[in-house]
Design an enzyme around this catalytic site. Structure first.
Site, PDB file in Angstrom:
ATOM      1  N   PRO A 253      17.124  67.958  59.493  1.00 28.10           N
ATOM      2  CA  PRO A 253      18.075  68.908  58.925  1.00 28.10           C
ATOM      3  C   PRO A 253      17.446  70.252  58.599  1.00 28.10           C
ATOM      4  O   PRO A 253      16.432  70.299  57.902  1.00 28.10           O
ATOM      5  CB  PRO A 253      18.523  68.200  57.644  1.00 28.10           C
TER       6      PRO A 253
ATOM      7  N   ASP B 267      19.806  70.268  55.210  1.00 24.62           N
ATOM      8  CA  ASP B 267      18.892  70.100  54.095  1.00 24.62           C
ATOM      9  C   ASP B 267      19.313  71.128  53.049  1.00 24.62           C
ATOM     10  O   ASP B 267      19.348  72.325  53.349  1.00 24.62           O
ATOM     11  CB  ASP B 267      17.466  70.371  54.586  1.00 24.62           C
TER      12      ASP B 267
ATOM     13  N   TRP C 174      11.300  66.644  50.550  1.00 27.98           N
ATOM     14  CA  TRP C 174      10.894  65.914  51.757  1.00 27.98           C
ATOM     15  C   TRP C 174      11.389  64.469  51.724  1.00 27.98           C
ATOM     16  O   TRP C 174      11.604  63.854  52.746  1.00 27.98           O
ATOM     17  CB  TRP C 174       9.372  65.937  51.942  1.00 27.98           C
TER      18      TRP C 174
ATOM     19  N   GLN D 116       6.007  70.000  60.956  1.00 27.71           N
ATOM     20  CA  GLN D 116       6.674  68.867  60.318  1.00 27.71           C
ATOM     21  C   GLN D 116       5.788  67.619  60.285  1.00 27.71           C
ATOM     22  O   GLN D 116       6.228  66.580  59.793  1.00 27.71           O
ATOM     23  CB  GLN D 116       7.967  68.532  61.059  1.00 27.71           C
TER      24      GLN D 116
ATOM     25  N   TRP E  82       8.558  66.289  57.677  1.00 30.11           N
ATOM     26  CA  TRP E  82       9.610  65.331  58.014  1.00 30.11           C
ATOM     27  C   TRP E  82       9.090  64.109  58.764  1.00 30.11           C
ATOM     28  O   TRP E  82       9.502  62.989  58.507  1.00 30.11           O
ATOM     29  CB  TRP E  82      10.691  66.044  58.832  1.00 30.11           C
TER      30      TRP E  82
ATOM     31  N   LYS F 226       2.066  85.075  64.532  1.00 30.14           N
ATOM     32  CA  LYS F 226       3.152  84.217  64.111  1.00 30.14           C
ATOM     33  C   LYS F 226       4.361  85.078  63.731  1.00 30.14           C
ATOM     34  O   LYS F 226       4.222  86.103  63.099  1.00 30.14           O
ATOM     35  CB  LYS F 226       2.701  83.402  62.896  1.00 30.14           C
TER      36      LYS F 226
ATOM     37  N   LYS G 144       9.307  86.815  58.749  1.00 30.41           N
ATOM     38  CA  LYS G 144      10.130  87.874  58.184  1.00 30.41           C
ATOM     39  C   LYS G 144       9.255  88.997  57.641  1.00 30.41           C
ATOM     40  O   LYS G 144       9.532  90.165  57.858  1.00 30.41           O
ATOM     41  CB  LYS G 144      10.974  87.292  57.052  1.00 30.41           C
TER      42      LYS G 144
END
Length: 1055
Positions: free
Chosen positions: A51, A90, A528, A564, A568, A601, A604
């Site tokens: 999610p 999520d 998590w 992740q 996750w 990378k 923002k």
RNA sequence: GGGCCUGUAGCUCAGUCGGUUAGAGCACUGUGCUGAUAACGCAGGGGUCACUGGUUCGAGUCCAGUCAGGCCCA
């Protein structure tokens, strides 16, 4: 002419427009839901959606993971699998809270409390779906088929209830406990900081550097020498850590008063610590010999409740800085806390949450922790415990909000005892297929091997509350596993209760032990845990959907980016292991990160994020997806730029589109349609293309089975290139010729098979162009075909159609054609000018028959009258030999250099002829004879000087460049055809329009034109050709010097 | 500090079991072809295969170490 079922497609196309048409089609006919309905009853393929949080705009990296999820799901549907593609969101956690805090201008938890938790959480709940429309729009536009209408949401009561159930299972197994965790903490804001927040605030700073003596209990003349940059932690010291494998020494040192002392430090650091000072090493021993040595406590403000003040062993001790002996204050360091757990050390906290020293530290009570440093140094100095003090510059984290130096601070919190199941975590990982494979025993496996207990608790507001109630009276704790249980214990129906704070905090239970009042502990759980619980909680299991759950666990496939691994992927695995002793997923694709054009990378803060819409609006989804699949292996980081996606359009999609356009244009003209009754009489080229096609299907299928997106896409690109630039180029005339015959039918059938098969092979990766081709070519002719390519069955390959030798032979033919073109170029003779002859040389005997078998094809491609092998019948050519290291080296190993020498010493003329004739030659090395086989040596041919040649390796093309008057005339005729064709194009005629042709030209040209009158009329679709000035109503071209060409469209009855 | 990944042409990437001339596409230059092509063909320039050492008849490929970048952890 029969009516064609195909819609002719123009070669020019705006791909995004085309895609939008099919989006409409899918929506109108509900194709996505049909992928589930029509496969009901098929084998189940289980997918879990990791999610995302919708409180920010989706970026290219989201397109990446969603594209990789989608590709394998579409493939599986075509293989007949039934898939429930349930979306998820999520919705809890600190990032959500921070967004809301920012909007409200809050900087501390106190402000949230004053504002009201109920109201704050309400804003959080709204904020998580702030960008949901962006997500929905993008998800649809990139053709990620996922059910967002029925998405699971982690803040739903049902979801939380399932999590409570899981936690209760753990609780009952004794896997949940309360312990201490050291967290980066801002004393001014009164809140712990998340890792990414800490990362924001690193600054270079100057701290004290102090060396302190800790005299041993049983030998007060000897002291451990420790080093620290945080003197304020010294009152909390409870132990000293040494590295078990490092060598330590006891040094004797002269004191200013004439006496001497003994100090213990790590041997490698003696120079750093003592500098030029002369010291004498009196003893040497490994670190582990220090274990348990007791020393005199530095401070006794707080009396420890457990044994303390001795040496412990730890691997994290380094010999880079300091003394190799590290002072341990478990309240203020992660490593220190780890040691406290291991050695059951007391935890002395000398600092209050507001950053001031506790009252027990009498001389400095109430002082801000950092301000105490100089006073403590002074105190140590007075007591003779200070060995040295100075300044030390290093980077240290400060609060990104207020600039206060962070405190690493032990807070009581809840843990899941995952370490108790470490062996199972590791063992079950063996059953998981990782792509790329190195993650399994690398990043993920190592993480499991070094497993530490899962810090579960969070002192926040917006999240899943920890369902543990504690008795105010007797301290008894109870975990609640369902709303029903909560109601029962509270003595009232709570089924409508919002399970979030503050409402759930208001529920008082009665203690089953003493009858006292029980209140919920304040903590929330780690987000998590929320996402990892989706395997259970998305179904509100075990309260509902027990049957579905059984079929939907574990997942066959999940896919997220590499970040992740400890997120996750771990939370899914850990929960499943502890709950079911089973894996949560069988296959996992672990994607790399997306970097910008400079390898940075995307983030923002850097401002280098590429908006996926910028790419999609210009190039379309297919192009973007194709780029993501083909650019690099999925696990690698990838540089991304809009230009590279544009390349995909030009190189691949437009090439495919043009083949498609060619086919529909001519098939419509000819009224051709697929006909299963007339078996096509395939020629060599058709057989080759079908062989390539069927081996392509085989390769792509295998790649999909192995979760190899790169292998499922790149070969298609190569195939399309060959299809367009070899098969079609060589077959064009077969489609042009008028009338219909068996050869034409074979050509159409072959091309049709290739395009329709491609549409299915491409359906998982580029769903739009696949649908476009399928709708026009398959649906249009076969009403019984599946409604969409995404409901069609995956193509089967025909092993009998695959001919590896044919594929290799054609590869060679293409190479020879290329050499032929090179030779023509060298001679400066354009391809339109026919030539008498070209001769080829190949290096190996077994390749020679390719030249003869494909002579016609090569003659046509290169516009020569004759193609033959070079070197026959005593032709003046010379040979040289090239021993092939691969074959000979593997056969003769270290003898190879000598064999090679011997071969080179042979008479190349004689040996070359024998080898090309397929016979072995004999060499003698060290008195031994060896038979060298024809496939072990390449024979390099050079042609005599009169010929124009081009060569590469052992391959050579030799061109006879003599242009006879006949050839000249034919060349002129071909030029003339081209001039007429250009004129037709300029006049805007349709491909099939017949014309009246008029021309005026100098003698030489006119003669050639008349000599090739029939040929020219046939090529240009002229019903009449007149050597005269064109009439006034004709289109006239004077593009060529001295030549006038006039064309006039003929009326239908003249045809 | 530890773990994992990556390093090949200006850019994006291939490179099989180790095999002697390291490839493709893009970009650049020249040239040719074209009634499917926004294309395509041919040629050219452009490489210390990050570096050092080792194994081997032979290393871009295997091994060890170093350096650089990335990610995760500390």
């Amino acid at each position: 002419m029969s009516q064609s079922p195909f819609k002719p497609v123009p070669p020019k196309v705006t791909l995004p427009k085309m895609e939008e048409r099919h989006l409409e089609f899918w929506k109108k006919h509900d194709i996505f839901h049909k992928t589930e309905e029509t496969r009901r009853g098929g084998p189940e393929f289980v997918f879990y959606e990791g999610p995302p949080t919708a409180n920010g705009r989706p970026g290219v990296h989201h397109v990446l993971s969603r594209s990789f999820k989608d590709i394998f799901l579409r493939y599986r549907v075509m293989r007949g699998y039934h898939i429930i593609r349930r979306g998820g969101w999520d919705t809890h956690g600190l990032p959500v809270e921070i967004e809301v805090e920012k909007k409200l201008g809050f900087t501390s938890k106190r402000q949230i409390e004053e504002f009201g938790v109920a109201e704050f959480n309400k804003l959080c709940r709204q904020s998580v779906f702030e960008y949901i429309q962006d997500w929905e729009k993008l998800t649809e536009r990139i053709a990620f088929w996922v059910d967002l209408e029925n998405a699971y949401v982690t803040y739903h009561n049902e979801y939380i209830e399932s999590e409570w159930w899981i936690l209760k299972q753990f609780w009952e197994q004794g896997l949940i406990y309360r312990g201490h965790k050291v967290v980066p903490y801002c004393p001014r804001c009164g809140t712990p900081l998340a890792d990414h927040e800490v990362a924001l605030g690193y600054k270079e700073t100057e701290d004290p550097s102090v060396y302190v003596r800790l005299p041993l209990m049983d030998d007060p003349d000897t002291a451990l020498l420790v080093w620290t940059t945080t003197p304020w932690t010294l009152p909390a010291n409870v132990a000293v850590a040494a590295h078990p494998k490092v060598t330590y020494v006891k040094v004797k040192r002269q004191l200013p008063n004439g006496e001497h002392e003994y100090l213990i430090v790590a041997k490698p650091l003696v120079e750093k610590v003592f500098g030029d000072e002369k010291v004498e090493i009196v003893a040497e021993f490994p670190g582990k010999a220090l274990k348990g040595k007791r020393y005199q406590p530095l401070y006794t403000f707080v009396v420890p409740d457990k044994p303390a003040y001795f040496v412990v062993l730890a691997d994290f001790v380094t010999t880079e800085d300091g003394t190799g002996l590290v002072h341990m204050a478990p309240a203020f360091g992660e490593d220190d806390m780890e040691m406290a757990r291991k050695y059951d050390l007391p935890i002395i906290s000398t600092v209050k949450p507001d950053g001031t020293l506790v009252s027990a530290v009498r001389p400095w009570a109430g002082m801000f922790f950092k301000d105490a440093d100089p006073y403590i140094i002074e105190d140590l100095q007075k007591r003779g415990l200070l060995f040295r003090s100075g300044k030390y510059t290093h980077t240290y984290p400060f609060c990104w909000r207020c600039g206060t130096p962070l405190l690493y601070y032990a807070r009581p919190t809840w843990y899941i005892r995952t370490t108790a199941k470490k062996d199972r975590l590791v063992a079950l990982n063996e059953k998981i297929n990782w792509v790329p494979p190195h993650i399994k025993h690398g990043r993920f496996g190592n993480w499991l091997e070094n497993n530490i207990d899962w810090a579960l608790g969070r002192e926040r507001y917006w999240g899943t509350p920890l369902p543990v109630w504690q008795c105010d009276e007797c301290g008894y704790q109870h975990a609640v596993g369902s709303v029903a249980e909560l109601s029962e214990m509270a003595g009232r129906d709570l089924s409508g209760l919002d399970l979030h704070r503050p409402y759930v905090d208001e529920v008082e239970l009665t203690c089953p032990k003493c009858g006292g009042k029980m209140h919920r502990v304040p903590e929330l759980i780690d987000v998590w845990f929320d996402s990892g619980a989706m395997q259970v909680a998305q179904w509100h299991y075990p309260f509902e959907n027990q049957e579905i759950f059984k079929k939907q666990h574990p997942a066959d496939y999940i896919c997220e980016a590499v970040d992740q691994t400890r997120g996750w992927f771990y939370s899914l695995h850990a929960i499943s292991t502890l709950l079911f002793d089973d894996i949560a997923f069988k296959n996992v694709v672990c994607l790399g990160l997306i970097l910008d054009e400079n390898g940075q990378k995307m983030s923002k803060s850097r401002g280098n994020v590429v908006d996926p819409w910028d790419v999609i609006n210009v190039h379309g989804t297919d192009a973007l997806r194709w780029y993501l699949y083909t650019a690099s292996p999925p696990g690698d980081n990838r540089r991304f730029s809009v230009n590279l996606v544009g390349e995909v359009v030009r190189n691949f999609l437009l090439t495919l589109w043009n083949v498609y356009s060619f086919f529909t244009t001519y098939a419509a003209l000819d009224g051709w349609q697929p006909n299963s009754e007339t078996k096509p009489e395939y020629n060599e080229l058709d057989r080759w293309l079908r062989s390539e096609l069927h081996s392509l299907v085989k390769r792509v299928t295998e790649a999909y089975e192995n979760y190899d997106a790169l292998g499922a896409t790149r070969p298609i690109e190569e195939f399309v290139e060959r299809l367009s630039n070899w098969y079609l180029r060589r077959s064009r005339r077969r489609f042009w010729k008028s009338g219909s015959d068996a050869d034409k039918h074979a050509a159409y059938s072959t091309l049709y098979e290739a395009l329709t098969t491609l549409s299915k092979l491409l359906a998982p990766s580029t769903p739009f162009i696949a649908e476009e081709i399928y709708q026009n070519l398959v649906r249009a002719t076969d009403p019984s075909a599946a409604e969409s390519v995404h409901l069609a069955d995956w193509p089967e390959y025909d092993e009998a159609a695959i001919d590896e030798k044919l594929n290799r032979d054609m590869e060679l033919v293409i190479k020879l054609a290329s050499l032929g073109h090179a030779a023509r170029n060298k001679a400066g003779i354009k391809v339109r000018q026919p030539l008498q002859e070209i001769a080829f040389a190949v290096g190996r005997a077994f390749e020679q028959d390719v030249v003869t078998r494909y002579a016609d094809l090569l003659a046509d491609e290169l516009n020569v009258k004759r193609v033959r092998l070079l070197g026959g019948r005593g032709e003046a050519v010379s040979y040289s030999l090239k021993p092939l290291p691969k074959q000979l080296g593997q056969k003769y190993k270290s003898l190879f250099p000598k064999i090679r020498q011997a071969i080179l010493a042979l008479d190349p003329q004689e040996a070359g002829e024998r080898l090309l004739a397929g016979e072995p030659v004999t060499v003698t090395v060290d008195g031994e004879e060896y038979a060298i086989q024809p496939d072990e040596v390449e024979v390099i041919v050079s042609a005599h000087p009169g010929l124009t040649v081009a060569s590469e390796g052992a391959y050579l093309a030799a061109l006879n460049t003599e242009i006879t008057p006949e050839l000249k005339q034919e060349g002129i005729a071909r030029d003339f055809v081209r001039w007429v064709q250009n004129a037709r194009k300029e006049a805007g005629l349709e491909l099939s329009d017949r014309i009246h042709l008029y021309y005026q030209a100098p003698d030489e040209i006119a003669k050639a034109v008349e000599a090739y009158r029939n040929y020219i009329m046939g090529e240009t679709l002229a019903v009449e050709m007149t050597a005269a000035a064109p009439p006034d109503d004709a289109f006239v071209s004077t593009a060529v010097k001295n030549v006038v060409i006039g064309i006039k469209k003929s009326t239908p009855d003249e045809q």
